[in-house]
Enzyme design. Structure first.
Site, PDB file in Angstrom:
ATOM      1  N   ASP A 316       0.874  -1.168   0.000  1.00 26.33           N
ATOM      2  CA  ASP A 316       0.000   0.000   0.000  1.00 26.33           C
ATOM      3  C   ASP A 316       0.917   1.225   0.000  1.00 26.33           C
ATOM      4  O   ASP A 316       2.061   1.136   0.445  1.00 26.33           O
ATOM      5  CB  ASP A 316      -0.872  -0.024   1.257  1.00 26.33           C
ATOM      6  CG  ASP A 316      -1.692   1.241   1.401  1.00 26.33           C
ATOM      7  OD1 ASP A 316      -2.371   1.616   0.438  1.00 26.33           O
ATOM      8  OD2 ASP A 316      -1.628   1.868   2.483  1.00 26.33           O
ATOM      9  N   ASP A 514      -1.513  -0.861   6.093  1.00 24.21           N
ATOM     10  CA  ASP A 514      -1.695  -0.370   7.454  1.00 24.21           C
ATOM     11  C   ASP A 514      -3.095   0.133   7.742  1.00 24.21           C
ATOM     12  O   ASP A 514      -3.476   0.286   8.897  1.00 24.21           O
ATOM     13  CB  ASP A 514      -0.706   0.773   7.729  1.00 24.21           C
ATOM     14  CG  ASP A 514      -1.124   2.048   7.020  1.00 24.21           C
ATOM     15  OD1 ASP A 514      -1.090   2.065   5.779  1.00 24.21           O
ATOM     16  OD2 ASP A 514      -1.500   3.008   7.704  1.00 24.21           O
ATOM     17  N   ASP A 518      -7.281  -1.708   4.034  1.00 19.45           N
ATOM     18  CA  ASP A 518      -6.374  -2.763   3.574  1.00 19.45           C
ATOM     19  C   ASP A 518      -6.764  -4.143   4.102  1.00 19.45           C
ATOM     20  O   ASP A 518      -6.189  -5.147   3.682  1.00 19.45           O
ATOM     21  CB  ASP A 518      -4.931  -2.461   4.009  1.00 19.45           C
ATOM     22  CG  ASP A 518      -4.363  -1.230   3.320  1.00 19.45           C
ATOM     23  OD1 ASP A 518      -4.748  -0.996   2.160  1.00 19.45           O
ATOM     24  OD2 ASP A 518      -3.564  -0.518   3.941  1.00 19.45           O
TER      25      ASP A 518
END
Length: 620
Positions: A316, A514, A518
């Site tokens: 990410d 995080d 996600d």
């Protein structure tokens, strides 16, 4: 060494003394056999007891059964000295195993020390020592020097240093002050803190970590499951083979029962699968311990095993590769200097708590004085209008986006910043300049990506909900292979599924994230890795591996620890099976005695255990 281990050492010492005494007394005194019996009982009186108990519980073919049958059979053949030696050295191997397991467990159960026993609840101005479970969000607790932080919260009074080593593996204390968030499990080093609790104990950081540790051993790697199944099938087979070896040759050859029974007993000693059953789980346990020392918590040895064969790592962007915090990255004055432009913007944004405003004020080195600000008016969707008195001159400032500049008929000739948000500043005379505010790459990300390349990771990919062009700039800056931008959580899952279908057979894919958005993709990847220090509860819950620091470079440590552990496991399997098969054949044809059988069982076990302990020791 535990009390139980000390007792075992004493028993083994007594057994060894009587074994030597029996050897010296054999053939010289009439009661020499009694000395061997004492030596046998001192070393292993509990083994036949365990064998009988396990048989009663339906567990027939285990190492206790094999040792009991082998040693009693040896005694029946008149080989008392060898029977005692087998039991003595078997217990020595078990002692080594016990010590090694305790050593491995300490590295993980040290985390259990973070479990708080009480919280100092502040009620009506008085402190009351209560169970952490009794504290609810909104309560104020007092944390004194030397005490553990019992619950997550925000500091409302005081400042101090916190020891977070048990959580993050980092020895450097963390400084905290008013309005800073703190997490449970750390230790207050000096000042007194008053903290407003934000979570129940069951939802706190320390509770989640303890749950991860307690459940880690329940998720076994493929190698561990294989060894467990192998032992269940292997042990009955070798018992039948030993029985055949004891009965069939004497019937065919017409005698020699004692010789063949002795060989069958030696066969049983060799065949005991202790080296495999003990060393393989111990190796994984050591690997999990080594990871926890680095602030990497793995929810099971299956994820440790999967981390060893990573081929594709998907990141990410915001909060993982980048800090997730806005900073002024470029100042472009149209009139005047950069310092003057930043100062005027800081005056205008003085009363705003927007992240962009905060980054401007943080970047301005000059102290902004509130009395110079005459008025501030927010213009929805555009920015703000501020009247300020600077250097004895009253000025109208317009601070905001391109739409605000168009509304004020301010001509803008420069291009907006591609990597971030452009904040335009103008006055009645026109454009003063622009300030580019953007997210910044984490300090150790370049090191992490280089480490992954060096470790043989084939593909590095970034998924982001940010614009594609912004993602591509970050991707080029970091040297990533693929970048996908403008993604919703469902789109991220779809991209990961595409990458999963394209990866080579036997290789794995991990996703590192995080945020709460996600969680779906963390659960879909072969290995989901959450940045636990900054990560949301949902991300930590969905992940298979939690990095307790904000350092992506810890991913490299996780891979190297996993690969070292797998190497040790393979070494133990090949060594143990190879030696046992060789000695089994030599024993069956009568070339080796029970002393060789002792080495093939106990010696191999001890060597495999010592090799397994190496998994605990890791340095990058």
């Amino acid at each position: 060494m535990t009390k139980k281990q000390k007792i075992m050492v004493a028993r083994l010492a007594v057994s060894a003394v009587f074994l030597i005494a029996g050897h010296m007394a054999e053939g010289r005194v009439s009661f020499w056999w009694a000395v061997y019996v004492i030596a046998y009982l001192a070393a292993g009186y509990d083994i036949p007891v365990k064998a009988v108990r396990n048989i009663a519980n339906g567990q027939v073919f285990d190492e206790n059964f094999l040792m009991t049958v082998a040693t009693i059979g040896a005694i029946g053949c008149g080989s008392l000295e060898e029977a005692v030696a087998v039991m003595l050295f078997y217990q020595v191997g078990e002692l080594f195993n016990s010590y090694a397991v305790n050593k491995s467990r300490k590295s993980i159960t040290a985390l259990m020390d973070i479990n708080p026993e009480y919280a100092n609840l502040l009620k009506d101005g008085k402190e009351e020592k209560v169970d952490p479970y009794e504290v609810v969000p909104g309560d104020i607790i007092v944390i004194k020097p030397g005490e553990k932080v019992p619950l997550d919260g925000v500091v409302v009074k005081g400042s101090s240093s916190l020891d977070t080593k048990a959580l993050t593996g980092e020895s450097m204390p963390v400084e905290v002050k008013e309005k800073d968030s703190i997490v449970s499990g750390s230790i207050n080093l000096n000042g007194v803190l008053e903290v407003e609790v934000t979570k129940l104990f069951d939802d706190s950081t320390v509770a989640k970590i303890l749950e991860l540790v307690e459940n880690a051993s329940s998720r076994k790697a493929k190698a561990e499951n294989f060894i467990t199944k192998f032992a269940r099938v292997y042990t009955p087979i070798v018992v039948v083979l030993a029985l055949i070896l004891a009965v069939i040759p004497p019937l065919i050859l017409g005698g020699g029962w004692q010789t063949w029974i002795y060989r069958a007993c030696s066969f049983l000693v060799v065949s005991c699968p202790c080296a495999l059953v003990i060393s393989v789980p111990l190796s994984f346990f050591g690997g999990l311990g080594a990871a926890s020392k680095q602030g990497i918590l793995m929810k099971g040895s299956n994820y440790l095993e999967a981390s060893a064969s990573l081929d594709t790592v998907v990141f990410d962007k915001t909060g993982t590769l980048t800090t997730g915090k806005f900073q002024v990255t470029e100042i472009r004055p149209a009139r005047g200097t950069s310092e003057e432009l930043l100062r005027l913007a800081a005056y205008g944004e003085y009363h705003s708590n927007h992240p962009i405003a905060l980054s401007v004020k943080e970047a301005c080195r000059e102290q902004v004085q509130e009395q110079h600000i005459q008025s501030t008016e927010e213009i929805p969707g555009c920015g703000l209008h501020a009247v300020v008195s600077v250097d004895g001159q009253m000025r109208n400032l317009y601070i905001g986006n391109l739409r605000l500049m168009e509304k004020q008929k301010v001509t803008v000739t420069e291009e907006p910043g591609k990597l971030g948000t452009t904040l335009y500043v103008a006055d009645d005379q026109g454009l003063l300049g622009s300030i580019v505010i953007s997210d910044t790459v984490r300090q150790d990300v370049p090191e992490a990506l280089k480490g992954l390349r060096d470790a043989g990771v084939r593909q590095l990919v970034m998924l982001t909900g940010d614009r594609q062009e912004v993602g591509e700039i970050v991707g080029r800056q970091l040297g990533l292979d693929k970048v996908y931008g403008g993604l919703l959580p469902g789109d991220k899952v779809a991209r990961v599924e595409e990458l999963l279908s394209a990866k080579p057979e036997g290789k794995t894919l991990c996703f590192v994230g995080d945020g709460i958005n996600d969680a779906p993709v963390l659960a879909r990847a072969d290995v989901g890795i959450a940045m636990g220090g900054i990560g949301s509860d949902a991300a930590v819950e969905a992940a298979d591996v939690v990095i307790m620091t904000d350092e992506p470079s810890k991913l490299v440590d996780a891979i190297l620890i996993a690969r070292k552990t797998i190497r040790i496991v393979k070494q133990n399997i090949v060594f143990a099976i190879g030696v046992k098969v060789l000695v089994l054949i030599l024993t069956a044809i009568g070339i080796t005695s029970m002393w060789a059988a002792v080495f093939a069982d106990v010696g191999v076990s001890v060597l495999a255990i010592l090799n397994s302990i190496r998994a605990l020791n890791y340095r990058r």
